[in-house]
Design an enzyme around this catalytic site. Structure first.
Site, PDB file in Angstrom:
ATOM      1  N   TYR A 211       0.850  -1.196   0.000  1.00  0.00           N
ATOM      2  CA  TYR A 211       0.000   0.000   0.000  1.00  0.00           C
ATOM      3  C   TYR A 211       0.877   1.233   0.000  1.00  0.00           C
ATOM      4  CZ  TYR A 211      -4.995  -0.533   0.075  1.00  0.00           C
ATOM      5  OH  TYR A 211      -6.276  -0.711  -0.320  1.00  0.00           O
TER       6      TYR A 211
ATOM      7  N   GLU B  25      -0.490   4.777  -0.541  1.00  0.00           N
ATOM      8  CA  GLU B  25      -1.312   5.969  -0.814  1.00  0.00           C
ATOM      9  C   GLU B  25      -0.470   7.218  -0.621  1.00  0.00           C
ATOM     10  OE1 GLU B  25      -5.186   6.187   1.144  1.00  0.00           O
ATOM     11  OE2 GLU B  25      -5.467   4.100   0.553  1.00  0.00           O
TER      12      GLU B  25
ATOM     13  N   ASP C  85      -6.298  13.272 -25.069  1.00  0.00           N
ATOM     14  CA  ASP C  85      -6.239  11.866 -24.659  1.00  0.00           C
ATOM     15  C   ASP C  85      -5.496  11.140 -25.788  1.00  0.00           C
ATOM     16  OD1 ASP C  85      -6.713   9.176 -24.302  1.00  0.00           O
ATOM     17  OD2 ASP C  85      -8.845   9.408 -23.810  1.00  0.00           O
TER      18      ASP C  85
ATOM     19  N   THR D 228      -3.186   5.732 -21.981  1.00  0.00           N
ATOM     20  CA  THR D 228      -3.043   4.408 -21.388  1.00  0.00           C
ATOM     21  C   THR D 228      -1.627   3.935 -21.716  1.00  0.00           C
ATOM     22  OG1 THR D 228      -3.957   3.415 -23.394  1.00  0.00           O
ATOM     23  CG2 THR D 228      -5.479   3.744 -21.560  1.00  0.00           C
TER      24      THR D 228
ATOM     25  N   LYS E 138      -1.637   0.154 -25.165  1.00  0.00           N
ATOM     26  CA  LYS E 138      -2.022   0.065 -26.582  1.00  0.00           C
ATOM     27  C   LYS E 138      -0.750   0.107 -27.422  1.00  0.00           C
ATOM     28  CE  LYS E 138      -6.656   1.944 -25.847  1.00  0.00           C
ATOM     29  NZ  LYS E 138      -6.691   2.684 -24.572  1.00  0.00           N
TER      30      LYS E 138
ATOM     31  N   ARG F  68      -1.441  -2.896 -18.520  1.00  0.00           N
ATOM     32  CA  ARG F  68      -2.742  -2.225 -18.607  1.00  0.00           C
ATOM     33  C   ARG F  68      -2.790  -1.116 -17.548  1.00  0.00           C
ATOM     34  NH1 ARG F  68      -7.395  -3.315 -21.199  1.00  0.00           N
ATOM     35  NH2 ARG F  68      -6.122  -4.754 -22.385  1.00  0.00           N
TER      36      ARG F  68
HETATM   37  N1  DSN Z   1     -12.113   0.693 -25.850  1.00  0.00           N
HETATM   38  C1  DSN Z   1     -10.772   1.030 -26.239  1.00  0.00           C
HETATM   39  C2  DSN Z   1     -10.569   0.805 -27.707  1.00  0.00           C
HETATM   40  O1  DSN Z   1     -10.754  -0.331 -28.123  1.00  0.00           O
HETATM   41  O2  DSN Z   1     -10.205   1.694 -28.453  1.00  0.00           O
HETATM   42  C3  DSN Z   1     -10.373   2.381 -25.836  1.00  0.00           C
HETATM   43  O3  DSN Z   1     -10.491   2.506 -24.461  1.00  0.00           O
END
Ligand code: DSN
Length: 414
Positions: A45, A47, A191, A217, A220, A226
């Site tokens: 933990y 925080e 984003d 994120t 990707k 993730r």
């Molecule tokens: N849902 C995702 C996508 O497939 O683009 C983005 O968060």
């Protein structure tokens, strides 16, 4: 219990190895990232922030988080980075809550034109808590119309302008959006989740110098674990950090932050740049091959890692009643995985839209180059043409699975 989950991990490994993955938002994290994600940092933990925690025993995790921040700052040339968001959605939530009051106006790209659920869709927290106004794409070019965005900003006076997409295949002109935001005294929030890996490799213009706040994120195109992170300019540092924790989250996932640090480090390598170059090459090759076969590509091509096919017509003529759902399901029978997607101005519902989205990050990690990318397009075309022929689809599945064997994703996992 234990046996059941380990059996399912094996089953998923087999599924991933045997199928061609064209989902634009997925990738294969390498074993180092998986190892850090599954490490003992999951026990801790922490925080708060490094050197300002609400728990004892944080000496080591402080070093981890500081290292992750340092690597992310270096990679994106960012002034401040918060690496704690558990996901892209929670990063976006923290961004909105850091700058806006309930009900204030935000301008963003609509989900149906290629945006994202957290950019104000009515079923999402964002659309429920804030007054979103949406822009789309030009009906002719199917590309962003920056003049229209400027008009909408003038008209609606949003406190925040949001850019970024999950199904848009063209470069986004962040510099122009930055000017629009500056002229209208609004915050530019980008984003960059989908394109973060391309930005890191300097193959897509970076939003960092143009935007006040950038979220992303890590899983990707960036090919990490993730999770999410937020970059911001100095003036926003305090409000962003407070909004992430305690505003939106409690304890950070230190195991995932350790894995994010590895991803940020890996993304600075020459190999990563070469990988991203191939991601774009593969997307361009696939889009062109589909076009040559008569398919309609939304915006007529791609600059990045993905593209959309408008299934309503082929060779300029109406293409029977082919929908995204039908194509997704047909291809899954052949071990080719992708997702149905709405296309701009779609009259069909998102459950059964008129398009499919094709992305190349995962197949490129696997080692597919132009030859393999072209082959996949021909298989997809054949499967669509012979969609009612179950024997053909079964045969194609066997061919695809044999083909995949030559490109193992995790050769050391058995
Ligand atoms: N849902 C995702 C996508 O497939 O683009 C983005 O968060």
């Amino acid at each position: 219990m234990k046996k059941q989950i380990f059996k399912l991990i094996k089953e998923e490994l087999e599924r991933e190895e045997k199928t061609i993955n064209l989902i634009a938002s997925e990738n294969y994290a390498n074993p180092d990232i998986l190892k850090a994600t599954g490490s003992i940092f999951t026990n801790k933990y922490a925080e708060g922030y490094p050197e300002k925690r609400y728990y004892g025993g944080c000496q080591v995790v402080d070093k981890v988080e500081n290292y992750a921040i340092e690597q992310a700052r270096k990679l994106f040339n960012a002034t401040h980075v918060n690496v704690q968001p558990h996901s892209g959605s929670s990063a976006n939530m923290a961004v909105y809550f850091s700058q806006l009051k309930h009900g204030e106006t935000i301008l963003a790209m609509s989900l149906s034109a290629g945006g994202h659920l957290t950019h104000g869709h009515k079923v999402n927290f964002s659309g429920k808590l804030f007054n979103f106004v949406h822009y789309g794409v030009d009906p002719e070019t199917e590309m962003l119309d920056y003049d229209e965005i400027e008009i909408l900003v003038n008209q609606h006076k949003p406190k925040m302008l949001v850019a970024g997409a999950s199904a848009y295949s063209r470069f986004i002109d962040f510099a122009r959006l930055g000017e629009i935001a500056e002229d209208n005294n609004c915050i530019l929030f980008v984003d960059m989740a989908h394109i973060a890996g391309l930005v890191a490799a300097e193959l897509h213009p970076s939003p960092i110098p143009c935007a006040h706040i950038v979220s992303s994120t890590t899983h990707k195109t960036l090919r990490g674990p993730r999770g999410g992170f937020i970059c911001c300019q100095g003036d926003f540092k305090e409000s962003i950090d407070k909004s992430v924790m305690p505003g939106c989250q409690g304890g950070p996932l230190m195991n995932v932050i350790a894995a994010k640090a590895i991803a940020f480090e890996q993304a600075q390598s020459k190999d990563f740049k070469k990988y991203q170059e191939q991601v774009i090459k593969n997307a361009k090759i696939m889009a062109k091959t589909f076009k040559d076969l008569g398919y309609k590509i939304v915006s007529n091509g791609t600059d990045n890692h993905l593209f959309l096919i408008d299934l309503r017509q082929k060779n300029g003529e109406s293409f029977e009643k082919i929908t995204g759902k039908l194509v997704e399901e047909t291809l899954e029978k052949c071990s080719i995985i992708l997702n149905r997607n709405t296309i701009p101005f779609d009259t069909q519902s998102p459950v059964n839209p008129s398009g499919i989205r094709i992305g190349t990050p995962a197949i490129t990690t696997r080692g597919f180059k132009g030859k393999e990318a072209t082959q996949i397009v021909h298989w997809i075309d054949e499967a669509i043409k012979k969609r009612g022929d179950e024997a053909f689809l079964k045969k194609l599945k066997e061919i695809v699975e044999v083909f995949c064997k030559d490109f193992p994703i995790y050769p050391s996992f058995k």
